[in-house]
Design an enzyme around this catalytic site. Structure first.
Site, short mmCIF file in Angstrom:
data_model
loop_
_atom_site.label_atom_id
_atom_site.label_comp_id
_atom_site.label_asym_id
_atom_site.label_seq_id
_atom_site.Cartn_x
_atom_site.Cartn_y
_atom_site.Cartn_z
N TYR A 79 0.86 -1.26 -0.02
CA TYR A 79 0.07 -0.09 -0.09
C TYR A 79 0.83 1.16 0.05
CZ TYR A 79 -4.86 -0.15 0.13
OH TYR A 79 -6.34 -0.14 -0.40
N GLU A 81 -0.54 4.85 -0.55
CA GLU A 81 -1.48 6.02 -0.77
C GLU A 81 -0.34 7.23 -0.36
OE1 GLU A 81 -4.92 5.80 1.28
OE2 GLU A 81 -5.68 4.00 0.44
N ASP A 256 -6.82 14.85 -23.79
CA ASP A 256 -6.94 13.32 -23.47
C ASP A 256 -6.47 12.68 -24.60
OD1 ASP A 256 -7.32 10.47 -23.11
OD2 ASP A 256 -9.62 10.75 -22.80
N THR A 285 -3.99 7.04 -21.46
CA THR A 285 -3.59 5.48 -20.89
C THR A 285 -2.41 5.31 -21.52
OG1 THR A 285 -4.64 4.71 -23.27
CG2 THR A 285 -6.05 4.85 -21.26
N LYS A 288 -2.24 1.72 -24.91
CA LYS A 288 -2.62 1.67 -26.41
C LYS A 288 -1.57 1.79 -27.42
CE LYS A 288 -7.35 3.71 -25.15
NZ LYS A 288 -7.90 3.73 -24.30
N ARG A 294 -1.79 -1.93 -18.77
CA ARG A 294 -3.04 -1.12 -18.70
C ARG A 294 -2.87 -0.16 -17.48
NH1 ARG A 294 -6.20 -3.79 -21.67
NH2 ARG A 294 -7.80 -2.05 -21.39
N1 PLP Z 1 -9.97 8.23 -22.87
C1 PLP Z 1 -9.86 7.85 -24.29
C2 PLP Z 1 -9.80 9.07 -25.38
C3 PLP Z 1 -10.24 6.47 -24.44
O1 PLP Z 1 -10.20 6.13 -25.84
C4 PLP Z 1 -10.35 5.61 -23.56
C5 PLP Z 1 -10.58 4.24 -23.62
O2 PLP Z 1 -10.76 3.62 -24.90
C6 PLP Z 1 -10.16 5.97 -22.21
C7 PLP Z 1 -10.08 7.39 -22.01
C8 PLP Z 1 -10.52 5.24 -20.97
O3 PLP Z 1 -9.35 4.48 -20.51
P1 PLP Z 1 -9.34 3.21 -19.64
O4 PLP Z 1 -10.29 1.87 -20.42
O5 PLP Z 1 -8.27 2.83 -19.29
O6 PLP Z 1 -10.22 3.74 -18.60
#
Ligand code: PLP
Length: 492
Positions: A79, A81, A256, A285, A288, A294
């Site tokens: 842990y 945090e 994002d 993320t 990808k 992940r």
């Molecule tokens: N943001 C975007 C642009 C995504 O395409 C995705 C997932 O496909 C996410 C966030 C969410 O990611 P996670 O599945 O790791 O929560």
């Protein structure tokens, strides 16, 4: 395999230590088998399935054995945090090292002033970012005005006023059918419940982002947060323009880059197309196109870094230390020159796939691609996205259905299939292989018919695939897959 694909191959990391990785996996699977054989069997089967299919899901990849092995350790048991050096638990000295190395690699790779490696996923990274903006732009000024240092110092009445303000903010993001993501303010997701939301779309004719319309929507709506980034938009975005728009209306620009972080890391997207220097906060993320475990990451400009650092306890609990370790390993891999070659190939391969479709008469949303995504409109084949997705799966082609702009079939059946090149590029596919993939996909779709529901009606889900099609396509893809093995040298 063609000469082109041999000479330009940017090999996936792992081949050089495949023997050691094989021994580690063999031992691990024997141990797992002794406790719960069904899990060992499913794990073995998953590798066989992934090795034997054309993985074209745009959000997936194959992490290196180094990344995968890093996740299977006792770091998971700790842990931690809090933040580096300031934990709510004793004994976090090794997790401090892990998190520091992950953050350092992220800062260096993306040229970001600050990086936060704790988010467990993309959704978590976006939640951290949203609340960092709310804390910085809504909570902090309110506390200052009330002369309070901490929310715990507020009276019940003042706390209620602040809670109402926090819950009364506006967010502008890309619409789902133009390629935005659920976390960008849509009602089924918590982002749509937290914010008043509006979306910007794409031009109905061209499918391209219309910056003038986006600016007009921002001027009218005046969001606290302008969200850039997408899950299914096959084109590059000018983030300098998004920042100009955000500045004009006093919005925080949050990008994002979950989908295209690998293209940013690999320097395919530079200048105005690299969101990191333009956005106040950038989320991603790591699994990808970035090809890590992940997980999520948040990058921030200095004015937001303190608030991002409070992701725990704001929206996160204990970080996944073993996954942060794997993020560090993946980010170290992404800093190698070979990752830049990989990222360029991902983009080149997407172009080859798009050309392959166009040359065979298919229609693509926006007419092509300049990132890692190709969005095929399957209405010209007389199919819904759902039928196309299932028929392709029957033939061993793994994709996902996706809405297209102004989709006539709605968000469940859809009219599109989204393809992505990151995973098969990791296997070594080049432009010749992607052209062949386009040929195989078109073969399946040309041989799929929607099932009839009566004299004039057709099902949106059921279909028939002409006899022999699945076998023909599977045999052809088996050849290309065998020439480009997944985890070469890894035996179980
Ligand atoms: N943001 C975007 C642009 C995504 O395409 C995705 C997932 O496909 C996410 C966030 C969410 O990611 P996670 O599945 O790791 O929560």
């Amino acid at each position: 395999m063609t000469a082109d694909s041999v000479t330009s191959s940017a090999a996936a990391p792992g081949a050089e230590y495949a023997d050691t990785a094989s021994a580690a996996y063999q031992a691990a699977l024997r141990v797992i088998e002794s406790v719960e054989p069904r899990i060992a069997a499913a794990t073995r089967k998953e590798l066989a399935d992934q090795r034997g299919s054309l993985k074209l899901i745009a959000s997936e990849n194959y992490a290196s054995p180094a990344v995968l092995l890093t996740m299977g350790t006792w770091l998971s048991d700790k842990y931690a945090e809090g933040t580096i050096g300031h934990r709510f638990y004793a004994g976090c000295q090794n997790v401090d090292v892990v998190e520091s190395v992950a953050a350092e690699h992220a800062r260096e790779l993306f040229g970001a002033p600050y990086a936060y490696a704790q988010p467990h996923s993309g959704i978590d990274a976006n939640l951290v970012a949203f609340w960092a903006v709310l804390a910085t732009r809504v909570e902090a000024p309110e506390l200052a005005e009330l002369g309070a240092k901490h929310v715990n110092d507020l009276s019940e009445a003042d706390w209620e006023t602040l809670r109402n303000k926090l819950g009364n903010q506006r967010l502008l993001g890309m619409s789902l059918d133009a390629g935005g993501h659920l976390t960008h303010g849509f009602r089924p997701n918590i982002s749509g419940k937290m914010f008043h939301q509006r979306s910007y779309g794409t031009d109905p004719e061209t499918g391209l982002l219309d910056y003038d319309k986006l600016a007009a929507a921002a001027r009218e709506f005046k969001p606290l947060i302008l969200v850039g980034g997408y899950s299914a938009y096959p084109r590059r975005v000018n983030f300098a323009k998004l920042r100009e728009i955000a500045d004009e209306v006093g919005a925080t620009l949050m990008v994002d880059m979950a989908h295209f972080a690998g293209l940013v890391a690999g320097k395919v997207f530079t200048g105005d197309e690299n969101p990191v220097p333009h956005a106040h906060v950038t989320t991603t993320t790591t699994h990808k196109s970035l090809r890590g475990p992940r997980g999520g990451l948040v990058l921030a400009q200095p004015e937001y870094s303190d608030a991002v650092d409070k992701g725990c306890p704001m929206v996160l609990g204990g970080p996944l230390s073993h996954v942060m370790a794997a993020k560090a390993v993946a980010l170290a891999e992404a800093r190698q020159p070979s990752f830049q070659a990989y990222a360029q190939r991902v983009a080149d391969n997407a172009k080859a796939l798009a050309e392959g479709f166009l040359n065979r008469g298919a229609r693509l949303v926006t007419g092509g691609t300049d990132n890692h995504i190709v969005l095929l409109d399957v209405t010209s084949f007389g199919l819904t996205g759902r039928q196309a997705e299932s028929a392709l799966l029957d033939a061993g082609v793994v994709t996902n259905r996706n809405s297209i702009p102004a989709d006539p079939n709605g968000a469940w059946y859809t009219s599109g299939i989204r393809f992505g090149t990151p995973a098969l590029t990791t296997r070594g596919f080049g432009s010749a292989e992607f052209d062949r993939v386009a040929e195989l996909v078109v073969d399946v779709l040309n041989n799929t018919q929607p099932a009839s529901t009566g004299p004039t009606g057709f099902s949106k889900a059921k279909y028939t695939l002409a006899d022999g099609t699945a076998e023909r396509v599977q045999a052809a893809s088996a050849e290309i897959l065998a020439a480009n093995p997944l985890y070469p040298g890894l035996t179980l």
